[in-house]
Design an enzyme around this catalytic site. Structure first.
Site, PDB file in Angstrom:
ATOM      1  N   THR A  17       0.841  -1.208   0.000  1.00 19.91           N
ATOM      2  CA  THR A  17       0.000   0.000   0.000  1.00 19.91           C
ATOM      3  C   THR A  17       0.872   1.253   0.000  1.00 19.91           C
ATOM      4  O   THR A  17       0.361   2.363   0.091  1.00 19.91           O
ATOM      5  CB  THR A  17      -0.923   0.031   1.245  1.00 19.91           C
ATOM      6  OG1 THR A  17      -0.084  -0.087   2.405  1.00 19.91           O
ATOM      7  CG2 THR A  17      -1.923  -1.101   1.223  1.00 19.91           C
ATOM      8  N   GLY A  18       2.182   1.072  -0.105  1.00 26.63           N
ATOM      9  CA  GLY A  18       3.107   2.205   0.002  1.00 26.63           C
ATOM     10  C   GLY A  18       3.330   2.930  -1.314  1.00 26.63           C
ATOM     11  O   GLY A  18       2.836   2.548  -2.377  1.00 26.63           O
ATOM     12  N   LEU A  20       6.170   3.399  -3.105  1.00 30.20           N
ATOM     13  CA  LEU A  20       6.986   2.748  -4.139  1.00 30.20           C
ATOM     14  C   LEU A  20       6.151   1.754  -4.953  1.00 30.20           C
ATOM     15  O   LEU A  20       6.198   1.731  -6.185  1.00 30.20           O
ATOM     16  CB  LEU A  20       8.177   2.021  -3.478  1.00 30.20           C
ATOM     17  CG  LEU A  20       9.107   1.341  -4.466  1.00 30.20           C
ATOM     18  CD1 LEU A  20       9.947   2.374  -5.201  1.00 30.20           C
ATOM     19  CD2 LEU A  20      10.021   0.354  -3.765  1.00 30.20           C
ATOM     20  N   ARG A  48       0.168  -3.698   6.122  1.00 29.82           N
ATOM     21  CA  ARG A  48      -0.467  -3.680   7.433  1.00 29.82           C
ATOM     22  C   ARG A  48      -1.975  -3.422   7.348  1.00 29.82           C
ATOM     23  O   ARG A  48      -2.751  -4.023   8.070  1.00 29.82           O
ATOM     24  CB  ARG A  48       0.190  -2.551   8.236  1.00 29.82           C
ATOM     25  CG  ARG A  48       0.199  -2.751   9.706  1.00 29.82           C
ATOM     26  CD  ARG A  48       1.081  -1.743  10.366  1.00 29.82           C
ATOM     27  NE  ARG A  48       1.356  -0.572   9.521  1.00 29.82           N
ATOM     28  CZ  ARG A  48       2.165   0.405   9.863  1.00 29.82           C
ATOM     29  NH1 ARG A  48       2.767   0.353  11.021  1.00 29.82           N
ATOM     30  NH2 ARG A  48       2.380   1.427   9.061  1.00 29.82           N
ATOM     31  N   VAL A  88       4.270  -7.969  10.275  1.00 32.30           N
ATOM     32  CA  VAL A  88       5.582  -8.563   9.931  1.00 32.30           C
ATOM     33  C   VAL A  88       6.219  -9.377  11.058  1.00 32.30           C
ATOM     34  O   VAL A  88       7.122 -10.165  10.812  1.00 32.30           O
ATOM     35  CB  VAL A  88       6.612  -7.502   9.466  1.00 32.30           C
ATOM     36  CG1 VAL A  88       6.306  -6.992   8.101  1.00 32.30           C
ATOM     37  CG2 VAL A  88       6.770  -6.392  10.461  1.00 32.30           C
ATOM     38  N   ASP A 179      19.454  -1.076  -6.914  1.00 34.93           N
ATOM     39  CA  ASP A 179      19.937   0.299  -7.044  1.00 34.93           C
ATOM     40  C   ASP A 179      19.286   0.758  -8.342  1.00 34.93           C
ATOM     41  O   ASP A 179      19.726   0.379  -9.430  1.00 34.93           O
ATOM     42  CB  ASP A 179      21.469   0.327  -7.156  1.00 34.93           C
ATOM     43  CG  ASP A 179      21.977   1.761  -7.222  1.00 34.93           C
ATOM     44  OD1 ASP A 179      21.288   2.600  -7.826  1.00 34.93           O
ATOM     45  OD2 ASP A 179      23.053   2.034  -6.679  1.00 34.93           O
ATOM     46  N   HIS A 180      18.205   1.526  -8.233  1.00 38.33           N
ATOM     47  CA  HIS A 180      17.391   1.743  -9.437  1.00 38.33           C
ATOM     48  C   HIS A 180      18.156   2.510 -10.520  1.00 38.33           C
ATOM     49  O   HIS A 180      17.764   2.491 -11.670  1.00 38.33           O
ATOM     50  CB  HIS A 180      16.042   2.378  -9.109  1.00 38.33           C
ATOM     51  CG  HIS A 180      16.116   3.777  -8.616  1.00 38.33           C
ATOM     52  ND1 HIS A 180      16.279   4.077  -7.294  1.00 38.33           N
ATOM     53  CD2 HIS A 180      16.062   4.954  -9.263  1.00 38.33           C
ATOM     54  CE1 HIS A 180      16.321   5.385  -7.161  1.00 38.33           C
ATOM     55  NE2 HIS A 180      16.198   5.948  -8.342  1.00 38.33           N
ATOM     56  N   LYS A 184      18.470   2.241 -15.151  1.00 36.82           N
ATOM     57  CA  LYS A 184      18.268   3.344 -16.098  1.00 36.82           C
ATOM     58  C   LYS A 184      18.958   3.028 -17.416  1.00 36.82           C
ATOM     59  O   LYS A 184      20.088   2.551 -17.438  1.00 36.82           O
ATOM     60  CB  LYS A 184      18.798   4.659 -15.517  1.00 36.82           C
ATOM     61  CG  LYS A 184      17.973   5.136 -14.342  1.00 36.82           C
ATOM     62  CD  LYS A 184      18.378   6.515 -13.894  1.00 36.82           C
ATOM     63  CE  LYS A 184      17.661   6.894 -12.615  1.00 36.82           C
ATOM     64  NZ  LYS A 184      16.223   7.090 -12.762  1.00 36.82           N
ATOM     65  N   HIS A 242      24.244   5.098  -5.680  1.00 38.09           N
ATOM     66  CA  HIS A 242      24.129   5.501  -7.087  1.00 38.09           C
ATOM     67  C   HIS A 242      25.414   6.107  -7.653  1.00 38.09           C
ATOM     68  O   HIS A 242      25.847   5.766  -8.755  1.00 38.09           O
ATOM     69  CB  HIS A 242      22.993   6.512  -7.269  1.00 38.09           C
ATOM     70  CG  HIS A 242      21.724   6.136  -6.580  1.00 38.09           C
ATOM     71  ND1 HIS A 242      21.201   4.873  -6.656  1.00 38.09           N
ATOM     72  CD2 HIS A 242      20.874   6.849  -5.803  1.00 38.09           C
ATOM     73  CE1 HIS A 242      20.071   4.838  -5.950  1.00 38.09           C
ATOM     74  NE2 HIS A 242      19.866   6.020  -5.423  1.00 38.09           N
TER      75      HIS A 242
HETATM   76  P1  NAD Z   1       5.835   3.861   2.431  1.00 35.88           P
HETATM   77  O1  NAD Z   1       5.977   4.381   3.828  1.00 35.88           O
HETATM   78  O2  NAD Z   1       5.046   4.643   1.447  1.00 35.88           O
HETATM   79  O3  NAD Z   1       5.177   2.399   2.505  1.00 35.88           O
HETATM   80  C1  NAD Z   1       5.483   1.489   3.524  1.00 35.88           C
HETATM   81  C2  NAD Z   1       4.669   0.212   3.357  1.00 35.88           C
HETATM   82  O4  NAD Z   1       5.063  -0.687   4.408  1.00 35.88           O
HETATM   83  C3  NAD Z   1       3.159   0.384   3.479  1.00 35.88           C
HETATM   84  O5  NAD Z   1       2.541  -0.493   2.555  1.00 35.88           O
HETATM   85  C4  NAD Z   1       2.863  -0.095   4.907  1.00 35.88           C
HETATM   86  O6  NAD Z   1       1.566  -0.672   5.067  1.00 35.88           O
HETATM   87  C5  NAD Z   1       3.891  -1.184   5.064  1.00 35.88           C
HETATM   88  N1  NAD Z   1       4.203  -1.430   6.485  1.00 35.88           N
HETATM   89  C6  NAD Z   1       4.756  -0.557   7.359  1.00 35.88           C
HETATM   90  N2  NAD Z   1       4.869  -1.148   8.567  1.00 35.88           N
HETATM   91  C7  NAD Z   1       4.386  -2.415   8.458  1.00 35.88           C
HETATM   92  C8  NAD Z   1       4.235  -3.524   9.353  1.00 35.88           C
HETATM   93  N3  NAD Z   1       4.622  -3.436  10.631  1.00 35.88           N
HETATM   94  N4  NAD Z   1       3.718  -4.675   8.865  1.00 35.88           N
HETATM   95  C9  NAD Z   1       3.337  -4.753   7.561  1.00 35.88           C
HETATM   96  N5  NAD Z   1       3.448  -3.751   6.677  1.00 35.88           N
HETATM   97  C10 NAD Z   1       3.954  -2.596   7.111  1.00 35.88           C
HETATM   98  O7  NAD Z   1       7.318   3.584   1.905  1.00 35.88           O
HETATM   99  P2  NAD Z   1       7.867   3.637   0.385  1.00 35.88           P
HETATM  100  O8  NAD Z   1       8.150   5.048   0.008  1.00 35.88           O
HETATM  101  O9  NAD Z   1       6.964   2.836  -0.497  1.00 35.88           O
HETATM  102  O10 NAD Z   1       9.290   2.938   0.533  1.00 35.88           O
HETATM  103  C11 NAD Z   1       9.449   1.539   0.755  1.00 35.88           C
HETATM  104  C12 NAD Z   1      10.931   1.186   0.669  1.00 35.88           C
HETATM  105  O11 NAD Z   1      11.435   1.514  -0.617  1.00 35.88           O
HETATM  106  C13 NAD Z   1      11.828   1.932   1.661  1.00 35.88           C
HETATM  107  O12 NAD Z   1      12.888   1.085   2.004  1.00 35.88           O
HETATM  108  C14 NAD Z   1      12.373   3.091   0.828  1.00 35.88           C
HETATM  109  O13 NAD Z   1      13.615   3.562   1.315  1.00 35.88           O
HETATM  110  C15 NAD Z   1      12.541   2.408  -0.511  1.00 35.88           C
HETATM  111  N6  NAD Z   1      12.530   3.298  -1.658  1.00 35.88           N
HETATM  112  C16 NAD Z   1      11.404   4.023  -1.970  1.00 35.88           C
HETATM  113  C17 NAD Z   1      11.396   4.829  -3.088  1.00 35.88           C
HETATM  114  C18 NAD Z   1      10.174   5.622  -3.488  1.00 35.88           C
HETATM  115  O14 NAD Z   1      10.199   6.201  -4.580  1.00 35.88           O
HETATM  116  N7  NAD Z   1       9.126   5.655  -2.688  1.00 35.88           N
HETATM  117  C19 NAD Z   1      12.541   4.923  -3.890  1.00 35.88           C
HETATM  118  C20 NAD Z   1      13.669   4.166  -3.566  1.00 35.88           C
HETATM  119  C21 NAD Z   1      13.632   3.354  -2.448  1.00 35.88           C
END
Ligand code: NAD
Length: 500
Positions: A17-18, A20, A48, A88, A179-180, A184, A242
């Site tokens: 649901t996050g 990324l 969650r 988790v 490492d996205h 690229k 990167h």
């Molecule tokens: P976010 O905070 O938007 O999403 C976090 C997700 O984890 C949610 O789905 C939440 O429900 C879940 N979560 C949190 N605690 C939980 C628990 N206790 N049990 C189950 N699920 C749980 O984070 P994001 O921005 O999507 O980033 C996720 C990862 O990707 C991080 O490590 C971040 O550093 C990395 N990242 C993100 C991006 C980006 O563009 N968003 C880019 C590069 C790397």
């Protein structure tokens, strides 16, 4: 698996649901599906929040529709998705998840292949990996792979600890550290430009190259990521991964074959050759900065210290410039300058390779010496290459004038290049780990970066903020090159033009 075979797998996305997952992963999977690159697949979204399958499918649909122009086959696509609400740390939750995985494995005939994609905060990585093994999810008859996002630890010690935890459940060749930048198109193109062109590879050394400059600048500030960024800073967030990966690709020796192991071992050799900079020497090789307030496009923007979730006396750097020396036969004496930061003038990732001047200059352009030859690799947002040459000025004179020859990916291919995550997901499903980071690379990068952050921690004086929002970093970043007789090539004047 060869390039034409289509992968089959169950993908579990933890953190579904996050941000990324919604912005990158679902649209990338849809692209793979639409291009016919997925054979049999199913996705379990794990997070969650309590959601029904139908609600989750609607979320996936919405995220695809907001990212893509097409909605073709979208209902068929989302029929491959299921949701599991998950804690988790709770074993019973993993048991239920395993039951769902087995059911989908049978329904979609997935051969027991499983990919666990951890798109959530890194503090959970170790716990999840341990539970996956303990609760039987990694006990499969097909392949099992773990995909993890950055940051991989916050220093060498924490990275080692994390690695030990995930290695209890997955072997090194089952771990795909994202490492996205490595996904690229133009980063992948560095090797092709170097190793497939007779005109570059013979010049790719300290006899013909005077310096290399890598800039990765952002216009945005820290936005809502203050809490994370305060603990990270630009050095950990950008340089450890990167920037050092781009240095390794630019500096590595030609691999004997284009296999994962051969390419990775050449990159590791570059990282091992990096001159270690410690203690007071750090001040001679690295510059840190933090943005102050400023006016950008008529908008008054706050200083970093006034951003949400940021300490008003923060000493976190939002900018880093550095001079890296690679002490090996090919690169001795050639500085690799890197700079990266937030709230800068322009959003660009660019590599400039500056060639040495020719031994004798016969031509002058209005009392100036000839411009040096530059090869510019545009990584983002434009993608392409520009070669800066000198040619005869039009007309009677024998003066020389700089000319640019450019190739723009967009212009040539007539389409946008795939999103990095699309390429990386596909690579992972096919079992190709070349564009993911090996543990040896992570460990060497951290030990290099730890020296710098340790030295900074011991230097109390920071005089932050030291650059105005909308500028290309502090003055000291310019002086870093000036004392070597160079200057940063302005990123704004190297626009890609398409040659017809
Ligand atoms: P976010 O905070 O938007 O999403 C976090 C997700 O984890 C949610 O789905 C939440 O429900 C879940 N979560 C949190 N605690 C939980 C628990 N206790 N049990 C189950 N699920 C749980 O984070 P994001 O921005 O999507 O980033 C996720 C990862 O990707 C991080 O490590 C971040 O550093 C990395 N990242 C993100 C991006 C980006 O563009 N968003 C880019 C590069 C790397």
């Amino acid at each position: 698996m060869n390039q034409t075979e289509k992968p089959t797998a169950l993908i579990m996305i933890f953190g579904a649901t996050g941000d990324l997952a919604n912005r990158k992963l679902f649209p990338s999977l849809y692209q793979l599906y639409q291009k016919g690159n997925l054979d049999r697949f199913a996705v379990i979204g794990v997070a969650r929040r309590s959601l029904t399958d139908e609600q989750f499918k609607q979320n996936v649909k919405d995220s695809v529709l907001s990212a893509e122009n097409s909605s073709e086959n979208i209902d068929e696509f989302i029929s491959h998705f299921s949701y599991h609400s998950h804690d988790v740390t709770d074993s019973s939750s993993y048991t239920a998840l395993n039951q769902l995985a087995e059911e989908l494995d049978n329904r979609f005939k997935l051969n027991g292949n499983r990919i666990f994609y951890l798109a959530m905060a890194p503090e959970f990585f170790g716990t999840i990996a341990e539970h996956l093994k303990k609760d039987g999810l990694t006990n499969v008859k097909g392949f099992k792979r773990l995909v993890i996002e950055k940051p991989f630890g916050h220093d060498l010690e924490s990275a080692k600890k994390l690695n030990k935890q995930i290695r209890t459940a997955f072997s090194e060749n089952e771990i795909y550290r994202i490492d996205h930048y490595l996904g690229k198109e133009m980063v992948q193109n560095i090797e092709v430009i170097r190793f497939a062109n007779a005109m570059f590879e013979p010049l790719w050394n300290n006899r013909y190259i005077s310096n290399i400059q890598i800039t990765s600048s952002e216009v945005l500030g820290v936005e809502e990521r203050g809490r994370y960024y305060e603990k990270s800073g630009a050095l950990r967030d950008m340089v450890q991964n990167h920037m050092l990966q781009m240095v390794a690709l630019l500096a590595m020796e030609p691999p004997i074959r284009l296999t994962t192991d051969e390419i990775r071992s050449e990159k590791v050799r570059v990282l091992r050759s990096l001159r270690q900079v410690t203690g007071e020497d750090v001040g001679k090789y690295f510059v840190r900065g933090q943005y102050g307030e400023g006016v950008v496009n008529g908008e008054q923007l706050p200083a970093y210290r006034n951003e949400d979730m940021v300490d008003p006396e923060s000493t976190t750097e939002t900018f880093v410039a550095g001079k890296l020396m690679i002490d090996n036969f090919r690169w001795a004496g050639v500085p690799f300058y890197i700079r990266t930061g937030k709230r800068m003038l322009t959003k660009q990732t660019k590599i400039v390779i500056q060639f040495k001047d020719i031994p004798m200059n016969l031509y002058y352009q209005t009392e100036q010496t000839l411009a040096p030859n530059l090869l510019v690799i545009h990584i983002q947002p434009e993608e392409g290459i520009t070669l800066h040459l000198n040619a005869k000025k039009f007309g009677q004179s024998l003066d020389a004038t700089p000319v640019k020859m450019s190739f723009a990916n967009k212009g040539i291919n007539g389409m946008n290049t795939p999103e990095a995550y699309e390429l990386l997901l596909f690579d992972c499903m096919r079992g190709d780990a070349t564009n993911f980071t090996h543990w040896d690379e992570v460990a060497l990068s951290w030990s290099f970066v730890d020296n710098i952050s340790n030295a900074w921690r011991n230097m109390k004086e920071t005089s932050f903020p030291n650059y105005e929002s909308g500028k290309m970093g502090p003055q000291a970043a310019h002086e870093l090159l000036e004392k070597d007789g160079f200057h940063w090539w302005p990123v704004t004047t190297l626009d890609v033009e398409t040659c017809n």
